[in-house]
Each structure stands twice: as structure tokens, then as C-alpha cells.
Design a protein around this motif. Sequence first.
Motif, PDB file in Angstrom:
ATOM      1  N   ILE A 190     -11.095   1.536   7.693  1.00 22.14           N
ATOM      2  CA  ILE A 190     -11.256   0.244   6.671  1.00 22.14           C
ATOM      3  C   ILE A 190     -10.878   0.994   5.356  1.00 22.14           C
ATOM      4  O   ILE A 190     -10.026   0.098   4.671  1.00 22.14           O
ATOM      5  N   MET A 191     -11.163   1.975   4.847  1.00 24.75           N
ATOM      6  CA  MET A 191     -10.416   2.367   3.457  1.00 24.75           C
ATOM      7  C   MET A 191      -9.051   2.463   3.811  1.00 24.75           C
ATOM      8  O   MET A 191      -8.360   1.910   2.617  1.00 24.75           O
ATOM      9  N   MET A 192      -8.246   2.980   4.446  1.00 24.12           N
ATOM     10  CA  MET A 192      -6.970   3.299   4.772  1.00 24.12           C
ATOM     11  C   MET A 192      -6.107   1.722   4.893  1.00 24.12           C
ATOM     12  O   MET A 192      -5.216   1.266   4.205  1.00 24.12           O
ATOM     13  N   PHE A 193      -6.879   0.810   5.462  1.00 20.84           N
ATOM     14  CA  PHE A 193      -6.451  -0.659   5.865  1.00 20.84           C
ATOM     15  C   PHE A 193      -6.577  -1.359   4.242  1.00 20.84           C
ATOM     16  O   PHE A 193      -5.692  -2.073   3.870  1.00 20.84           O
ATOM     17  N   ILE A 194      -7.700  -1.206   3.698  1.00 18.06           N
ATOM     18  CA  ILE A 194      -7.820  -1.829   2.482  1.00 18.06           C
ATOM     19  C   ILE A 194      -6.534  -1.214   1.362  1.00 18.06           C
ATOM     20  O   ILE A 194      -6.068  -2.144   0.434  1.00 18.06           O
ATOM     21  N   ILE A 195      -6.441  -0.120   1.218  1.00 17.71           N
ATOM     22  CA  ILE A 195      -5.439   0.345   0.251  1.00 17.71           C
ATOM     23  C   ILE A 195      -4.143   0.170   0.683  1.00 17.71           C
ATOM     24  O   ILE A 195      -3.392  -0.241  -0.263  1.00 17.71           O
ATOM     25  N   ILE A 196      -3.841   0.337   1.934  1.00 16.85           N
ATOM     26  CA  ILE A 196      -2.220  -0.241   2.334  1.00 16.85           C
ATOM     27  C   ILE A 196      -2.093  -1.826   2.325  1.00 16.85           C
ATOM     28  O   ILE A 196      -1.281  -2.258   1.663  1.00 16.85           O
ATOM     29  N   TYR A 197      -2.983  -2.466   2.708  1.00 17.07           N
ATOM     30  CA  TYR A 197      -2.725  -4.119   2.833  1.00 17.07           C
ATOM     31  C   TYR A 197      -3.236  -4.534   1.622  1.00 17.07           C
ATOM     32  O   TYR A 197      -2.788  -5.967   1.259  1.00 17.07           O
ATOM     33  N   GLY A 198      -4.122  -3.974   0.834  1.00 19.29           N
ATOM     34  CA  GLY A 198      -4.371  -4.603  -0.571  1.00 19.29           C
ATOM     35  C   GLY A 198      -3.304  -4.609  -1.186  1.00 19.29           C
ATOM     36  O   GLY A 198      -3.138  -5.632  -2.114  1.00 19.29           O
TER      37      GLY A 198
END
Length: 445
Positions: A190-198
Motif C-alpha cells: 500500500i505504501m509503495m503504491f501510494i508513493i508511486i501513483y500518488g
Amino acid sequence: MHKLLLIIKREYLAKVRNKSFVIMTFLSPILMVAMVVLIAFLTKLNDGDKQIIVVLNESDYFGNEFVTTESTSYVNFKNIPLSVAKDSTVNLGFYGLLHIPNASTLEEISEQTFFYTKEAPSTMVLDKLEQIFKNRLEQNRLQELGVSKKEFIEIDKAYAINTATFSGELNIKGFNEIKAFIGGGFGYLIMMFIIIYGGFVMRSVIEEKTSRIIEVIISSVKPFQLMMGKIIGTSLAGITQFVIWIISASILLTVLILVFDVDPASFDTTNQLAKNGMPAATSVSNISEKAMALGAEIYKIPWVMLISFFMVYFLLGYLIYSSIYAAIGAAVDNETDTQQFVFPVILPLMLAIYVGFFSVFNNPHGPIAVAFSLFPLTSPIVMLMRLSSGIGEGGVPVWQVILSITLLIITFIGIVWLAAKIYRVGILMYGKKPSYKELYRWLKY
């Protein structure tokens, strides 16, 4: 609603048709599989490098203790000076020289023994040599005390207290940590997805703002609709990319295993212990029993529930943070100016990972773990760590899960409302780097 769907479609197609997106979508699985193959190859190559150790034994206490294994060979030198043995070891290119001098007692011999190498030896090699001396010293001390090896094994037998729940289910020591790691893995995704796609959402807003396309778009679309469309469209593109990665990486790994006949047993811990000269029979029985018990417990983990809640927390967490990223993109003119705003956004995610691991490991139902699993900016990660133990008796109370999701929904609505106010003012602001004071003033417009 029709306009929102059009914006989602536009953002999705713009993202998936981007050349860099297409290249990385299909190149990343190849790179990941190549990395796995490279690690396996280097591991095999490293294991194939046999270490030859010269033993110069001048004492009467050691005989057949130095047994050659797949990873280590021993060469015995006899009746030569230490200086000659050193020169011979270096000239022959051997790994090292173990010098065991002669003395009146085994204790003195052990203290005076030296292992000579060209460079600092590896810990694994030292551990094997030290184990040989430890066993010999132990045997000698037992003989002096009149205790046999078998009797000492019975005396020194390990003990583990039995644990069980009040309902009668047996517990396994350390399994809470394993479950926390499983939940933490979901949280880390979740954290990696938020950082990348956010970040994609933020850059998309900045690009449209600097190209002045935004001025045309907002004449027919409300800022709230535009922001929601960007968030949802970008997240759908990201999910598409992850699905392609998982499918293609699985296919590539399967093909490599079949074509190159990769043996999964090469990574077996038991075989590695045997190669390193450890007691294989003991390790096999102990590891097998523990592995079977752990496998049974891992099977009992409520995977369907955990994956379902992963999707819920993933969606709500991503929506919250993407709204913040979109507001940051609307407030600045270029990506360089985002640095002062991005770090405070990432900080709760980092805090959730590190504090969550420590608190859930030590006490998954303690006040720190509960507080972080309810706080909306950290709950998508910490709550997943706790949910690996289940819901209800012995797991997370139902009311905490409901409260956590409710707080996430309320926080999402609140942040979207605040972000939309910043978005409404910021998308038309150019040429000035905003401060936190100005952002606060925009919220009051």
C-alpha cells in the motif's frame, strides 16, 4: 456523473498510452525475473567456490574432527615449521592455515590456536572452526567431571513452555511475528503504491496547470470532479500495471523453471546446513517438525478476510493520500517546489511501517498498536498487520475494525473537501511558491 466518467477515461487512456508506461509495464517483470535468476546463479556460483584450509596440528587432542564437506576441504601438514606452513599455504593459494600448537592441556591449546588468512575470514568459516573446538572442549570437560556425552545431552535438553488459547488451540512461539510480517507485507505494498501513483496524480496536475489546459477544463468541469477523475483514472492505470506485472512475472518464472530445470531444493535450508558441516540429521527433524507446525498455522490464517480488507484499506488509503498529492500539485508550478510538502505526506506512511512493526510484534493489542491502527493516516498499514491474527476472539475486536474504516471514510471526505478548496484556488495560481500560511488562507476562500 457523465463528466466524471469522461475524466476517468481520459486519465486512464492518457496514462496507459504513455510510452514510458508501456515500456516499464513490460520491461519491469523481465528485470525482476532476471534479478531472481542472477541471485540464484550467484548463490550457486558462490556455493561452488570450495575453501581449502590447511591444518598444522602439533597436539595430541585433535584427530578426525576436521571432516571435508562440499564447501570446505582440509589439508593436513605435519612435522614442518609454522613459517614454512604459512609460505606454502600462500603459494598454493589456499584459503587459510589453522595452527594448533602443542601444550599440556586442551584449554591452553585452544587459547594459543591461531587461524591465519590473507584477509579477514568470513564469519561462516570461523563459526565452523569454533564449533569443532567447542565440541572438543565440551567433551574434555565432561570427561573430567565424570559425565558422559549422552548424560549431558539429557541435562542440557532444551525446554519450551506449552502455550494455548483459552479455547484450547495450541500456539507456536514466534508465530505472531510471522503474521505481523505477512500483514506488514500488504501494508508495504500500500505504501509503495501510494508513493508511486500518488506522485503520478501530482505530476499530472502540475503538467496540466503549466500547459494552461486546466483553464479550459475547469470552465466546464467542477474542480472536485476533475480531481476525483484524476485520482480514480490514475489508480486504475496503476492496478492494470500491477496485474500485468504479476501475470507476466509468474509466466516468466514458470518458463525459466521448466526450460532451465531449476531445482527449488537448491534453496533448501536443510541442505545448506549439511553443506556447512552442521548436524544434518538433527536439523532435518527439528526443521521438519517446525515447518509442518508453521505450515498448518499459516494455512489457518484467514487469507480471504485479509485480502478483502487489504483491498478496502488499499482503496481508502490511496484515495486519501492521492487527494493530498493532487492538492500539492495544484498549489505549485513545478515538481521542484513540491519537496517542502511531500515529506510531511510520506512521514505518516514511514511511521506506520516502523512503529507498526515494533508495536505489533511486541503487543498487537497494546495501546500503541491500537492507536496507530485507528489513526486514519496510519491505519491502512498498521491495521493490516493486526488483522493477520483474525477478527474477533484472539484477534482484532470487531468494533475497532468498524471504527477504523469509518474514520478512514470520514477523513477521506474531509480531506477531499479541503483539497478541493486548495485545488479550486491553486490551479489558477502561477509564478509564486506558496507557503503553508497561504495554503491556510486558500482554505478559507
